[in-house]
Structure formats: C-alpha cells, structure tokens
Design a protein around this motif. Structure first.
Motif, PDB file in Angstrom:
ATOM      1  N   ILE A 158      36.207  48.504  46.572  1.00  0.00           N
ATOM      2  CA  ILE A 158      36.940  47.436  46.064  1.00  0.00           C
ATOM      3  C   ILE A 158      36.594  46.780  44.520  1.00  0.00           C
ATOM      4  CG2 ILE A 158      36.388  44.187  45.608  1.00  0.00           C
ATOM      5  CD1 ILE A 158      36.425  44.784  48.795  1.00  0.00           C
ATOM      6  N   PHE A 159      35.774  47.512  43.596  1.00  0.00           N
ATOM      7  CA  PHE A 159      35.998  47.630  42.288  1.00  0.00           C
ATOM      8  C   PHE A 159      36.423  49.200  41.485  1.00  0.00           C
ATOM      9  CE2 PHE A 159      32.969  44.276  43.503  1.00  0.00           C
ATOM     10  CZ  PHE A 159      33.464  43.024  42.469  1.00  0.00           C
ATOM     11  N   TYR A 162      40.609  49.493  41.840  1.00  0.00           N
ATOM     12  CA  TYR A 162      41.035  47.952  41.121  1.00  0.00           C
ATOM     13  C   TYR A 162      40.900  48.182  40.047  1.00  0.00           C
ATOM     14  CZ  TYR A 162      42.580  43.249  40.691  1.00  0.00           C
ATOM     15  OH  TYR A 162      43.056  42.369  39.834  1.00  0.00           O
ATOM     16  N   THR A 163      39.852  48.316  39.069  1.00  0.00           N
ATOM     17  CA  THR A 163      38.700  47.800  37.458  1.00  0.00           C
ATOM     18  C   THR A 163      39.413  49.613  37.254  1.00  0.00           C
ATOM     19  OG1 THR A 163      36.890  46.666  38.374  1.00  0.00           O
ATOM     20  CG2 THR A 163      37.154  48.054  36.666  1.00  0.00           C
ATOM     21  N   GLN A 166      42.723  48.420  36.224  1.00  0.00           N
ATOM     22  CA  GLN A 166      42.834  46.942  35.279  1.00  0.00           C
ATOM     23  C   GLN A 166      42.888  46.983  33.841  1.00  0.00           C
ATOM     24  OE1 GLN A 166      43.705  43.664  36.073  1.00  0.00           O
ATOM     25  NE2 GLN A 166      42.761  43.206  33.986  1.00  0.00           N
ATOM     26  N   TRP A 167      41.639  48.265  33.907  1.00  0.00           N
ATOM     27  CA  TRP A 167      40.468  48.128  32.242  1.00  0.00           C
ATOM     28  C   TRP A 167      41.746  49.436  31.787  1.00  0.00           C
ATOM     29  CZ3 TRP A 167      39.385  44.289  29.710  1.00  0.00           C
ATOM     30  CH2 TRP A 167      39.359  43.006  30.692  1.00  0.00           C
ATOM     31  N   ARG A 181      31.924  39.214  36.972  1.00  0.00           N
ATOM     32  CA  ARG A 181      33.077  37.903  37.121  1.00  0.00           C
ATOM     33  C   ARG A 181      32.841  37.060  39.327  1.00  0.00           C
ATOM     34  NH1 ARG A 181      36.421  35.597  33.321  1.00  0.00           N
ATOM     35  NH2 ARG A 181      37.531  35.139  34.848  1.00  0.00           N
ATOM     36  N   VAL A 182      32.903  38.171  39.386  1.00  0.00           N
ATOM     37  CA  VAL A 182      33.469  38.250  41.238  1.00  0.00           C
ATOM     38  C   VAL A 182      32.479  39.386  42.139  1.00  0.00           C
ATOM     39  CG1 VAL A 182      35.241  38.990  42.604  1.00  0.00           C
ATOM     40  CG2 VAL A 182      36.037  39.302  40.284  1.00  0.00           C
ATOM     41  N   TYR A 192      37.398  31.579  46.254  1.00  0.00           N
ATOM     42  CA  TYR A 192      37.879  32.951  45.356  1.00  0.00           C
ATOM     43  C   TYR A 192      36.175  32.045  44.288  1.00  0.00           C
ATOM     44  CZ  TYR A 192      38.650  36.821  42.285  1.00  0.00           C
ATOM     45  OH  TYR A 192      38.811  37.839  41.548  1.00  0.00           O
ATOM     46  N   ASN A 277      45.048  40.764  46.258  1.00  0.00           N
ATOM     47  CA  ASN A 277      44.315  42.423  45.528  1.00  0.00           C
ATOM     48  C   ASN A 277      44.885  43.690  46.271  1.00  0.00           C
ATOM     49  OD1 ASN A 277      43.775  40.366  44.494  1.00  0.00           O
ATOM     50  ND2 ASN A 277      41.695  40.476  43.629  1.00  0.00           N
ATOM     51  N   ARG A 286      47.782  43.132  41.383  1.00  0.00           N
ATOM     52  CA  ARG A 286      47.489  42.453  42.708  1.00  0.00           C
ATOM     53  C   ARG A 286      49.098  41.995  42.506  1.00  0.00           C
ATOM     54  NH1 ARG A 286      43.367  38.471  39.018  1.00  0.00           N
ATOM     55  NH2 ARG A 286      44.673  38.830  37.239  1.00  0.00           N
ATOM     56  N   TYR A 320      43.517  40.759  27.394  1.00  0.00           N
ATOM     57  CA  TYR A 320      42.258  40.106  27.776  1.00  0.00           C
ATOM     58  C   TYR A 320      41.283  41.256  26.470  1.00  0.00           C
ATOM     59  CZ  TYR A 320      43.104  40.008  32.847  1.00  0.00           C
ATOM     60  OH  TYR A 320      43.611  39.026  33.995  1.00  0.00           O
ATOM     61  N   TYR A 355      36.464  37.023  26.933  1.00  0.00           N
ATOM     62  CA  TYR A 355      36.969  36.846  27.916  1.00  0.00           C
ATOM     63  C   TYR A 355      36.517  34.902  28.442  1.00  0.00           C
ATOM     64  CZ  TYR A 355      38.220  38.509  32.159  1.00  0.00           C
ATOM     65  OH  TYR A 355      39.187  38.827  33.602  1.00  0.00           O
TER      66      TYR A 355
HETATM   67  N1  UDP Z   1      37.545  43.461  40.510  1.00  0.00           N
HETATM   68  C1  UDP Z   1      37.519  44.405  40.897  1.00  0.00           C
HETATM   69  N2  UDP Z   1      38.194  44.325  42.286  1.00  0.00           N
HETATM   70  C2  UDP Z   1      38.840  42.618  42.812  1.00  0.00           C
HETATM   71  C3  UDP Z   1      38.499  41.956  42.079  1.00  0.00           C
HETATM   72  C4  UDP Z   1      38.170  41.926  40.411  1.00  0.00           C
HETATM   73  O1  UDP Z   1      36.754  45.264  40.451  1.00  0.00           O
HETATM   74  O2  UDP Z   1      39.265  42.220  43.849  1.00  0.00           O
HETATM   75  C5  UDP Z   1      36.985  43.425  39.119  1.00  0.00           C
HETATM   76  C6  UDP Z   1      38.042  44.486  37.377  1.00  0.00           C
HETATM   77  O3  UDP Z   1      37.251  44.973  36.755  1.00  0.00           O
HETATM   78  C7  UDP Z   1      38.593  42.344  37.375  1.00  0.00           C
HETATM   79  C8  UDP Z   1      36.970  41.744  37.080  1.00  0.00           C
HETATM   80  O4  UDP Z   1      36.647  42.134  38.809  1.00  0.00           O
HETATM   81  O5  UDP Z   1      38.986  43.070  35.993  1.00  0.00           O
HETATM   82  C9  UDP Z   1      36.657  40.412  37.336  1.00  0.00           C
HETATM   83  O6  UDP Z   1      38.177  40.538  37.954  1.00  0.00           O
HETATM   84  P1  UDP Z   1      38.861  38.493  37.929  1.00  0.00           P
HETATM   85  O7  UDP Z   1      39.613  37.939  39.136  1.00  0.00           O
HETATM   86  O8  UDP Z   1      38.028  37.599  37.493  1.00  0.00           O
HETATM   87  O9  UDP Z   1      39.988  38.899  36.650  1.00  0.00           O
HETATM   88  P2  UDP Z   1      41.314  37.452  36.549  1.00  0.00           P
HETATM   89  O10 UDP Z   1      41.211  36.800  37.107  1.00  0.00           O
HETATM   90  O11 UDP Z   1      40.634  36.861  35.145  1.00  0.00           O
HETATM   91  O12 UDP Z   1      42.093  38.977  35.607  1.00  0.00           O
END
Ligand code: UDP
Length: 373
Positions: A158-159, A162-163, A166-167, A181-182, A192, A277, A286, A320, A355
C-alpha cells in the motif's frame, strides 16, 4: 508594466480558501475594504471546480473532499453552502486485487484467506483495541511475528510504491505525519475520513468561495501578479510561497507538484469509487472519477490520471510542501525576515509551508484574524 493601486487597503494575495476566509472576515468583522490579488484567471485556488460539457463537476486540481471535526469550521462554512452526504471511499488495486483504503478489517479479508484474516483481526484488536488507528510506520515496529508480517505486507503493497511515486522517496524519508494521514483502521469502516462532518458543497467549491468573497468591501483582481502591482497597504496577507515573496534570496523551497491527464468515456462509470489508488502498478498514483462527488447524471464519464512530479517554476503548480528539517529551516529563515516587515502575514498551505487540509487552513485563517483583532 507596473500597475498602481492607490489605496491603503487590506491586501490579500491569493484567492484560495485561506485568502477567501481572511478577506471575508476583514470585510464582515472589521468592516474594512479588502483587495484580493490573484495570479490565476479564476478564484478558488486549488479548490477550483467547474462544470464541463457533460455537466460533470470537475475538480481542476484533483479531488477535494471536505471533512472536519470542528464545529467552528462547519458553522462558518454553513453560512455559504450546504454540503451533500458524500462519504469518501477509496479502493486500491493491489497486485490486481481491489481492496479498501485505509486498510481495515474488510481489506484483511479481501487480500488474505479467511482463517489468516481472522487471526490477524483478533491480534490487531488485542494489541491496539477496537476502533483505534495505527500509522504504518508504528505498525512496522511490531514485535509479534504475525503482526509484523501484516505490517510488512501493508507497507510493501500500500505505502512503499505509492509513496515513491507521490514523493519520489520511500515512506521513512518523508515526515511521519504524511503517511500517518492514512493509518490502518482497527474496524470495518471503509470511509476514508471518520470526521463528524464531511461532504461536498452542493454547488461546488468555486461557488462556495464566490459567496465568501461576494461583499461590497471586497474587490478581486484576477490575472494579476502581486509582483507587478505597486501597492500601499494597511495590512498584507500573503498566501503564496514565502521564498518567492523574498525573491528566493536564501534559496528555493521545494514542493511536489501534480500533472493530470483527462480521459472521457462514452459510458456512465469507469470505476467503482471516486478515487482508485494504484499502489503496486502504473506510473500514476490514482484515478479520479469526478461525477461521484455531486452524483452528476451523464451517460458519459470523465476520469483523471494523477501523476506526481517535482515543482518547477513556470512549468507546474505548487501542491505539497515537502516538510523535513532542512526545508523547515529554510522556511524559518524567510519567516525571520518577514518579522521585520510591519503588517505582513504569511499563511495557507504555501505561506505556512504546511500540508493543510481545507478545514485546517480555515482554522488557521480564523485564528490569524483573531490575533489581529
Ligand atoms: N499513501 C500511500 N498509499 C495510499 C494512500 C496514501 O502510500 O494508498 C501515503 C502517501 O505517502 C500519501 C500519504 O499517504 O502521500 C497521504 O495520503 P493522502 O490520501 O492523505 O494524500 P492527499 O490526498 O492529500 O494527496
């Protein structure tokens, strides 16, 4: 050429949610004039939404789902809009299997055989208590062999990917509050957000913000770069990035940005929820399907694939802040500099380099006004 506004007014730079709250409160509580200076051609900042040719309400800068536990924020916004009953639910595609995000007991049974899922469920309840929430980086410290296996699974499936998308870095290299946050939900609730109040403004965010700033004391100047306007001000409220304000004299504050690719289909729905996602595959993070938010009726649908990328001036937008020690120390250098300028305040996601969710940005703006009063 520099434009000259010959006034001693309150100036708000940026017409996103933070700027709109400040302008509204100055106009209504102080009964003073406000000019909002906005670089973009529209109000509402990154909350901006509009109806497309199919009558679908599009969130131009990605999904915005309002949620809060704050009565103050709820009451404040309720002056301007009603909210629908939308409850955000997210599905993740994990190695081709659909599972609920945040990972919860339903997810356990979607990805594991029943006997294993049940064992893990019981252990989670025993160790953390029913209805608690655990950040993944906490669960990863688990000593219990089964829970450690689960943590490893959730982390990897999951993380991690995606992370990284995203980052650009793995979860342990970003501030731990980001993945927190999740958290993992020790319950069967697929929503959610678990906040008391949640929903989408029934006429959209742009209409909401339009109402907030529709006041005889407020003037909005769109397509106007603050740098090109010579201003005398009584107070200056700046929601842009603080490094830009100071011409990057100490260096640039890093941000992540997003790129959206739109696709239109000649059928009613593309996916089972507003957001799906992609946590183990694809280059995008996503897919958003916007018609879910206001339950728009159309025999077509529009989806958006969201890609993350670094912010580069002139190429994309700041979305972000990348919160870490190094970046915060740079931010604080600018903030020190700002303290020497009278009647100037920085706030909002960019101005505070935080954030914020929508509700936290509103609380910040409401509290800022209280300090000035
Ligand atoms: N995240 C992840 N997998 C997921 C959802 C979230 O790894 O399926 C991590 C990822 O690092 C993301 C953070 O949790 O940047 C925060 O997610 P959120 O959905 O709050 O992000 P936003 O909707 O603000 O972009």
């Amino acid at each position: 050429m520099a434009d000259s506004l010959n006034t001693e007014s309150n100036i708000v730079v940026g017409c996103g949610i933070s700027g709109a709250v400040i302008a509204n409160l100055i106009a209504t509580k102080f009964n003073e004039k406000v000019i909002i200076i906005e670089k973009k051609s529209h109000i509402a900042g990154s909350c901006f939404d509009y109806r497309d040719n199919n009558g679908i309400c599009i969130h131009k800068y990605g999904s915005h789902i309002f949620h809060t536990n704050s009565e103050i924020v709820w009451d404040y916004l309720s002056q301007f809009t009603k909210f629908n009953n939308y409850k955000h639910k997210v599905i993740a595609i994990v190695d081709g299997i659909e599972t609920n995000i945040p990972f919860n007991f339903n997810s356990l049974y979607q990805v594991f055989p029943k006997n294993i899922a049940l064992k893990l469920q019981n252990k989670l309840i025993e160790n953390y208590g029913q209805d608690s929430k655990i950040p993944i980086l906490e669960l990863k410290k688990e000593k219990d062999k089964d829970l450690n296996f689960l943590a490893d699974f959730i982390y990897k499936k999951i993380f991690l990917e995606y992370t990284k998308k995203q980052w650009g870095i793995p979860p342990e290299k970003i501030d731990s509050t980001v993945t927190a946050r999740v958290p993992i939900y020790i319950c069967k609730d697929n929503r959610y957000f678990h906040d008391k109040y949640q929903g989408i403004p029934i006429n959209g965010y742009t209409e909401l913000i339009k109402k907030m700033i529709s006041h005889p004391n407020i003037t909005v100047k769109l397509n106007t770069d603050y740098k090109n306007v010579k201003l005398k001000y009584k107070r200056l409220f700046y929601t842009g990035s603080i490094d830009e304000f100071f011409d990057y004299k100490y260096g640039k504050l890093p941000y992540r940005s997003l790129r959206f690719e739109f696709e239109e289909y000649n059928y009613a729905y593309y996916q089972k929820s507003a957001v799906v996602n992609y946590t183990t595959s694809e280059d995008f993070t996503r897919i958003h399907e916007y018609k879910y938010y206001l339950n728009d009726k159309s025999d077509k649908t529009v989806i958006v694939k969201e890609y993350s990328e670094n912010f580069e001036e002139g190429k994309n937008e700041r979305y972000y802040p990348i919160v870490n020690e190094e970046n915060l120390s740079l931010y604080n250098k600018y903030l020190e500099e700002a303290k020497h300028i009278k009647n100037l305040w920085f706030f909002g996601r960019l101005g505070d380099y935080k954030y914020y969710d929508i509700d936290k940005a509103i609380i910040r703006a409401i509290n800022l006004i209280k300090t000035i009063q």
